[in-house]
Design a protein around this motif. Structure first.
Motif, mmCIF file in Angstrom:
data_model
loop_
_atom_site.group_PDB
_atom_site.id
_atom_site.type_symbol
_atom_site.label_atom_id
_atom_site.label_comp_id
_atom_site.label_asym_id
_atom_site.label_seq_id
_atom_site.Cartn_x
_atom_site.Cartn_y
_atom_site.Cartn_z
ATOM 1 N N UNK A 111 0.803 -1.144 -0.022
ATOM 2 C CA UNK A 111 0.239 0.281 -0.229
ATOM 3 C C UNK A 111 0.763 1.464 -0.349
ATOM 4 N N UNK A 112 1.895 0.871 0.609
ATOM 5 C CA UNK A 112 2.753 2.258 1.219
ATOM 6 C C UNK A 112 3.352 3.335 -0.045
ATOM 7 N N UNK A 113 3.435 1.828 -1.552
ATOM 8 C CA UNK A 113 4.902 2.327 -3.162
ATOM 9 C C UNK A 113 2.971 1.850 -3.530
ATOM 10 N N UNK A 114 1.712 2.604 -3.667
ATOM 11 C CA UNK A 114 1.279 2.671 -4.599
ATOM 12 C C UNK A 114 1.218 4.397 -4.731
ATOM 13 N N UNK A 115 0.739 4.818 -6.173
ATOM 14 C CA UNK A 115 0.098 6.485 -5.755
ATOM 15 C C UNK A 115 -0.449 6.719 -5.168
ATOM 16 N N UNK A 116 -0.569 8.202 -4.280
ATOM 17 C CA UNK A 116 -0.936 8.749 -3.192
ATOM 18 C C UNK A 116 -1.603 9.807 -3.742
ATOM 19 N N UNK A 150 5.847 -1.071 -13.220
ATOM 20 C CA UNK A 150 5.836 -0.727 -11.562
ATOM 21 C C UNK A 150 7.104 -1.021 -11.849
ATOM 22 N N UNK A 151 8.470 -0.868 -10.759
ATOM 23 C CA UNK A 151 9.407 -0.483 -10.616
ATOM 24 C C UNK A 151 9.564 -1.705 -9.403
ATOM 25 N N UNK A 152 10.795 -2.479 -9.791
ATOM 26 C CA UNK A 152 11.686 -3.315 -8.339
ATOM 27 C C UNK A 152 11.925 -2.794 -7.984
ATOM 28 N N UNK A 189 9.529 -6.972 -4.915
ATOM 29 C CA UNK A 189 8.600 -6.114 -4.025
ATOM 30 C C UNK A 189 8.555 -5.215 -5.561
ATOM 31 N N UNK A 190 7.687 -4.457 -5.788
ATOM 32 C CA UNK A 190 6.902 -2.885 -6.683
ATOM 33 C C UNK A 190 6.139 -2.093 -6.279
ATOM 34 N N UNK A 191 7.278 -1.511 -7.299
ATOM 35 C CA UNK A 191 6.328 0.179 -6.690
ATOM 36 C C UNK A 191 6.005 0.432 -7.904
#
Length: 206
Positions: A111-116, A150-152, A189-191
């Motif tokens: 969740x913290x790596x999603x668009x905010x 997404x970015x790894x 883990x992605x972002x």
């Protein structure tokens, strides 16, 4: 995304395969052993690339098979950190967005790596980006099946090889053991918390 990894292994060829070419038999055995398997701290093995060296073959007493030490290169899926990949959303949960790239499913975007700002829609069971505009906030849903860029940012290897019984393990419940068995040996883990990342439909020019 894919790398060539140099490996060494001793390959056992049973007697009924002696009429075949040695290289063909060894290639088949290596793919049976490694293809679609995760090697700890290496990555997901895809297929044999080539055999670089064959050492002498030996037949041991009591075993009619030949044993050959082989040096070879294998194609392995192991993205480097900060690499940009495109996959498909296969599901959403409170833990984040779960992504698949077809042959590999153990990718999560927390969740913290999603668009905010982002929120989890309990009714729809999807994550939503509350995109701010001059007209107010627009909810952009991350629906299952949508393509996502997404970015790894991290990777986790878990040693899932079997271990011998111990007093501590004997005291654990069967339910706990089942949970441990389901742990993925390799997780990415992605972002998507930067411009240009996220659903492809968000960034297409109208």
């Amino acid at each position: 995304m894919f790398v060539l990894v140099e490996m060494t292994d001793t390959v056992r060829i049973p007697p009924w395969q002696f009429q075949r070419k040695l290289n063909e038999s060894i290639a088949e055995e290596l793919n049976k052993k490694l293809a679609n398997k995760v090697v700890y701290n290496v990555g997901l093995c895809i297929c044999l690339y080539d055999i670089t060296k064959l050492e002498d073959s030996y037949i041991f007493p009591g075993d009619g098979a030949s044993h050959t030490k082989v040096h070879f290169r294998y194609v392995v899926f192991h993205p480097f950190l900060d690499e940009i990949l495109i996959g498909q959303i296969k599901g959403c949960s409170q833990d984040g967005v779960h992504v698949s790239i077809g042959f590999f499913d153990d990718i999560v975007i927390p969740p913290e790596s999603l668009q905010q700002p982002a929120k989890f829609d309990e009714a729809e069971q999807v994550w939503v980006w509350e995109y701010e505009t001059e007209e107010g906030a627009h909810d952009l849903y991350m629906d299952i099946g949508e393509e996502i860029r997404f970015r790894v940012v991290d990777e986790t290897f878990v040693d899932t090889s079997p271990t011998g019984p111990s007093s501590a393990e004997a005291s654990t419940s069967n339910a706990t053991e089942e949970v441990q068995k389901k742990e993925a040996p390799y997780t990415l883990v992605g972002s998507i918390s930067e411009p240009g990342l996220g659903l492809l439909s968000w960034w297409t020019n109208s």
